[in-house]
Design an enzyme around this catalytic site. Structure first.
Site, PDB file in Angstrom:
ATOM      1  N   HIS A   1       0.964  -1.275  -0.079  1.00  0.00           N
ATOM      2  CA  HIS A   1       0.058  -0.018  -0.019  1.00  0.00           C
ATOM      3  C   HIS A   1       0.833   1.109  -0.121  1.00  0.00           C
ATOM      4  O   HIS A   1       1.944   1.180   0.317  1.00  0.00           O
ATOM      5  CB  HIS A   1      -0.833  -0.161   1.441  1.00  0.00           C
ATOM      6  CG  HIS A   1      -0.182   0.349   2.552  1.00  0.00           C
ATOM      7  ND1 HIS A   1      -0.383   1.991   2.603  1.00  0.00           N
ATOM      8  CD2 HIS A   1       0.441  -0.093   3.482  1.00  0.00           C
ATOM      9  CE1 HIS A   1       0.349   1.964   3.947  1.00  0.00           C
ATOM     10  NE2 HIS A   1       0.757   0.796   4.168  1.00  0.00           N
ATOM     11  N   CYS A   2       0.227   2.249  -0.394  1.00  0.00           N
ATOM     12  CA  CYS A   2       0.883   3.633  -0.318  1.00  0.00           C
ATOM     13  C   CYS A   2      -0.346   4.584   0.231  1.00  0.00           C
ATOM     14  O   CYS A   2      -1.250   3.856   1.107  1.00  0.00           O
ATOM     15  CB  CYS A   2       1.382   4.293  -1.791  1.00  0.00           C
ATOM     16  SG  CYS A   2       0.067   4.340  -2.868  1.00  0.00           S
ATOM     17  N   VAL A   3      -0.332   5.890   0.164  1.00  0.00           N
ATOM     18  CA  VAL A   3      -1.601   6.626   0.771  1.00  0.00           C
ATOM     19  C   VAL A   3      -3.140   6.117   0.140  1.00  0.00           C
ATOM     20  O   VAL A   3      -3.877   5.796   0.500  1.00  0.00           O
ATOM     21  CB  VAL A   3      -1.165   8.052   0.522  1.00  0.00           C
ATOM     22  CG1 VAL A   3      -2.632   8.934   1.057  1.00  0.00           C
ATOM     23  CG2 VAL A   3      -0.223   8.382   1.527  1.00  0.00           C
TER      24      VAL A   3
END
Length: 171
Positions: free
Chosen positions: A109-111
């Site tokens: 994941h990222c933001v």
């Protein structure tokens, strides 16, 4: 125009000027044990139906998941057009491959779950490609993931780095 320039032009052109996609909100199962999501999905990972062994955090912020046995791996990446994400492709794709082989679920994941994490997922899927036409496989994976998730690897620099490593360098 030489073959490499033609491939790069066609790939970037066919993925560049599409309608603005909606940001994804749900987690997507990419392979048996590799999932793509956003920051909120990561925060909810301990209570997920999937019993994650790892979370690969590609945001700039380091965090912990209290009361959880999930191992967090943090690679701080900036989502801009100057970040060289290609230097992480080999390590990340090898790690994701091991998770798949060992049946150890991992959430990448990222933001927003679009650019940084999407790029690593696209790199992973491209690294698994044994097809004779990496250009067609790239387009297939890119558009399939975009159909599933909405926005997917919208950062043109990240797309370019994937194309250079997994399409241009393969031909």
């Amino acid at each position: 125009m030489d073959k490499k320039s033609l491939y790069k032009y066609l790939l970037l052109r066919s993925t560049g000027d599409m309608r603005r996609a909606k940001s994804p909100t749900i987690m997507t199962r990419v392979t048996n044990n590799v999932y793509l999501g956003n920051y909120k999905n990561a925060m909810n990972a301990p209570s997920s139906e999937v019993k994650f062994k790892y979370v690969l955090n590609l945001t700039m912020d380091k965090y912990t998941l209290p009361n959880s046995n999930i191992n967090i791996i943090h690679i701080p990446l900036v989502d801009d057009t100057t970040t060289d994400i290609s230097k992480y492709f080999d390590d990340v794709t090898a790690f994701l491959s091991k998770c798949d082989q060992r049946n150890e679920p991992v959430l990448v994941h990222c933001v927003a779950g679009v650019n940084r994490s999407g790029a690593m997922i696209l790199a992973y899927l491209m690294s698994k490609n044994k097809e004779s036409s990496p250009m067609l496989y790239f387009l297939y994976v890119y558009h399939s993931m975009r159909d599933l998730r909405g926005a997917f690897v919208e950062n043109p620099s990240f797309k370019r780095q994937i194309i250079e490593k997994y399409v241009i360098d393969k031909n």
